[in-house]
Design an enzyme around this catalytic site. Structure first.
Site, PDB file in Angstrom:
ATOM      1  N   ASP A  22       0.812  -1.225   0.000  1.00 16.16           N
ATOM      2  CA  ASP A  22       0.000   0.000   0.000  1.00 16.16           C
ATOM      3  C   ASP A  22       0.844   1.274   0.000  1.00 16.16           C
ATOM      4  O   ASP A  22       0.437   2.274  -0.573  1.00 16.16           O
ATOM      5  CB  ASP A  22      -0.931  -0.002   1.214  1.00 16.16           C
ATOM      6  CG  ASP A  22      -2.018  -1.052   1.074  1.00 16.16           C
ATOM      7  OD1 ASP A  22      -2.382  -1.367  -0.076  1.00 16.16           O
ATOM      8  OD2 ASP A  22      -2.491  -1.562   2.103  1.00 16.16           O
ATOM      9  N   VAL A  23       2.016   1.227   0.616  1.00 11.31           N
ATOM     10  CA  VAL A  23       2.832   2.442   0.698  1.00 11.31           C
ATOM     11  C   VAL A  23       3.445   2.810  -0.644  1.00 11.31           C
ATOM     12  O   VAL A  23       4.121   3.830  -0.763  1.00 11.31           O
ATOM     13  CB  VAL A  23       3.961   2.312   1.753  1.00 11.31           C
ATOM     14  CG1 VAL A  23       3.372   2.084   3.133  1.00 11.31           C
ATOM     15  CG2 VAL A  23       4.931   1.206   1.404  1.00 11.31           C
TER      16      VAL A  23
END
Lengths: 467, 103
Positions: A396-397
């Site tokens: 997700d980052v």
């Protein structure tokens, strides 16, 4: 020893604790800082033993027993614990501070004259208030940290457990605790049952507060419990009129609060929304939509070839690297590439891993020099000039939709601009989405090559292919 | 007019929060994990209270004395786990942070 001298010595140990934290501003001074912290602790313990000298041999024996048992357990744990298990260890330590606060408060209730706060059944009102706050926060820290430990250690599912009407339940418990504190204070400490009722309710509250919070939100929870353990210590410090304890409590309290703030900012979520929970289940999936777009697949040989011919590679580690214990293989790969003249750097997102600074510790364990490791703000501008972004265990980052898609649950979260690198090598076990349940746009980009497999095995294969 | 000693302690507390605020912001993010383990260790200075409880004078304390003593011993043990564990694990972590070797 006079009370004044003792107070001054407690002040000295408080100052040494401040210096211990101050030392952490850079890795070189940090080791000295840690030693200063130990000296501060020794001074605090020595002063207490001098000022309230144990009256008989039995008491000395009990103290020695307590320190020997606790110290041995602590020292052995500190030696043996794996660096990947650090988040759970910290959670476990928090729970012990909380529990110790409860026991100290209980002792003060049963023998108030030893603490100079009145007599049994006639304890000073102000001391009772400080004590009950200390015990309530301590008990919440204790049980909350145990839940956090169980979630981090895998004894319990990381998925959020949603209790029915949990907000009303929590408010009701909170209200009951306040009412009981008032009753305890009104009775001047004579009604000991109210003390234990506060303890029990606070333990329950710790559980109901943390249970609905998902595994991936644990960095915030661990920081928050860190903060709570500080406030509990400060509460007891007021009861004991001890400045070392008050200073330390304030330091730890604000430290944990700042860390929670940094973690929340790293996820672009408000502290309140994290605490209310229900988010961050690791197996959450976007409903009904299966992705059928094609992705570009690669092998370890392909990856090795691309990286060997690159001039700079940025490694982006995430929780998956910790799970796979891939940090050593990663460092080996970096060394091989360095010999080929490739420049290696590491990019760390604030919420990568399960606690603040988790990735940095793992890389340090694998002997990665800390001046090759960079924070988000420092390295983000370098992705456009990098040849390869090597994403290992993060998801997700790195998701560009955090910047482009206002409908995405992670919209607004600061991310690492890996998609700007010439080639993205993305190691992943399968096509599942990240904890936020969001598809990562990155997978379908032309410059992304997916490497499916275990992070450690894939990296080892690349090392082999590099020859 | 005399000032309640509580006010002095409250002043220390408030000022220490500010000290903590500025000191912790200057901690490098790379050392956030050691920060947590060392704050863990120092918050175990609560052992001070536990020692007072163990040292309670049984004659003066009456029947509550033994209870306080036992709770005190437990708290001493719990805090010791954290003091030794916290400082040692921090030391172990900090020893791993190395600069690039000059060649």
């Amino acid at each position: 020893m006079t009370a004044d001298l003792a107070a001054l010595l407690y002040l000295v140990s408080g100052v040494l604790f401040i210096l211990a934290l101050r030392g952490l501003s850079n890795p070189e001074s940090s080791r000295r800082g840690n030693n200063l912290g130990m000296i501060g602790m020794a001074i605090a313990v020595g002063t207490t033993l001098a000022v309230a000298a144990p009256p008989d041999a039995l008491t000395w024996g009990l103290i020695a027993l307590g320190v020997a048992v606790g110290g041995t357990v602590g020292a052995i744990t500190a030696r043996r614990i794996a660096m990947t298990a650090m988040p759970q260890l910290v959670a476990a330590f928090h729970s012990l501070v909380g529990l110790a606060a409860v026991f100290v408060a209980a002792a003060a209730l049963y023998a108030p004259q030893a603490f100079g706060i009145g007599e049994v059944g006639n304890i000073h009102m102000q001391s009772l208030i400080e004590m009950s706050l200390g015990v309530a926060i301590g008990a919440i820290t204790f049980s909350g940290s145990i839940i956090a430990f169980a979630k981090l250690n895998g004894n319990m599912s990381g998925a959020p457990i949603i209790l029915p009407a949990r907000h009303i339940l929590n408010i009701a418990i909170f209200g009951a605790i306040i009412a009981l504190i008032v009753m305890l204070v009104m009775s001047h400490g004579a009604d000991t049952w109210t003390f234990w009722a506060i303890t029990v309710l606070a333990i329950v509250l710790g559980v109901t507060l943390i249970v609905p919070i998902g595994g991936a939100d644990m960095p915030v929870v661990v920081s928050m419990l860190n903060s709570y353990s500080g406030w509990a210590a400060a509460g007891i410090g007021f009861t004991l009129e001890n400045s070392a304890l008050i200073i330390t409590g304030a330091l730890v309290g604000s430290s944990g609060a700042i860390l929670s703030y940094i973690m929340c900012k790293g996820m672009n979520r408000s502290f309140i929304s994290v605490i209310l929970g229900g988010f961050g289940g690791e197996v959450a999936h976007a409903a009904g939509k299966t992705e059928t777009r094609p992705v570009k697949l690669g092998s370890a040989e392909d990856a090795a070839f691309i990286m060997k011919n690159a001039s700079s590679v940025i490694v982006v580690p995430g929780y998956g690297m910790a799970v796979a214990q891939a940090q050593h293989a990663l460092h080996e790969m970096a060394n091989k590439l360095k010999k080929e003249g490739v420049k290696i750097s590491y990019a760390i997102h604030p919420v990568a891993g399960r606690m603040p600074g988790h990735m940095n510790v793992l890389l340090a364990e694998a002997n990665v020099p800390y001046d090759e490791v960079f924070e988000l703000d420092d390295i983000n501008s370098q992705f456009p000039t990098a040849d390869v972004a090597y994403v290992i265990g993060a998801n997700d980052v790195t998701n560009p939709s955090a910047k482009t898609d206002p409908k995405s649950p992670i919209y607004g979260m600061p991310i690492l601009d890996v998609e700007k690198a010439k080639t993205v090598l993305f190691i992943k076990r399968g096509m599942g989405s990240g904890y936020a349940g969001v598809e990562n746009e990155l997978f379908f980009r032309d410059n992304t090559m997916m490497l499916f497999g275990d992070a450690k095995k894939m990296t080892e294969e690349i090392v082999k292919a590099l020859g | 007019m005399e000032i309640d000693p509580f006010i002095f302690r409250l002043s220390i507390f408030v000022l220490a929060i500010f000290v903590g605020y500025y000191v912790v912001w200057s901690v490098t993010p790379a050392l956030h994990t050691p920060l947590m383990s060392v704050t863990n260790a120092i918050s175990s200075v609560i052992i001070v209270g536990a020692l007072l409880a163990v040292a309670v004078d049984l004659l003066a304390a009456g029947e509550g004395g033994w209870i306080a003593k036992i709770f005190g011993v437990i708290a001493v043990a719990l805090a010791s786990v954290n003091i030794f564990g916290g400082f040692l694990v921090t030391q172990r972590m900090l020893a791993m942070y190395k600069k690039k070797e000059k060649k």
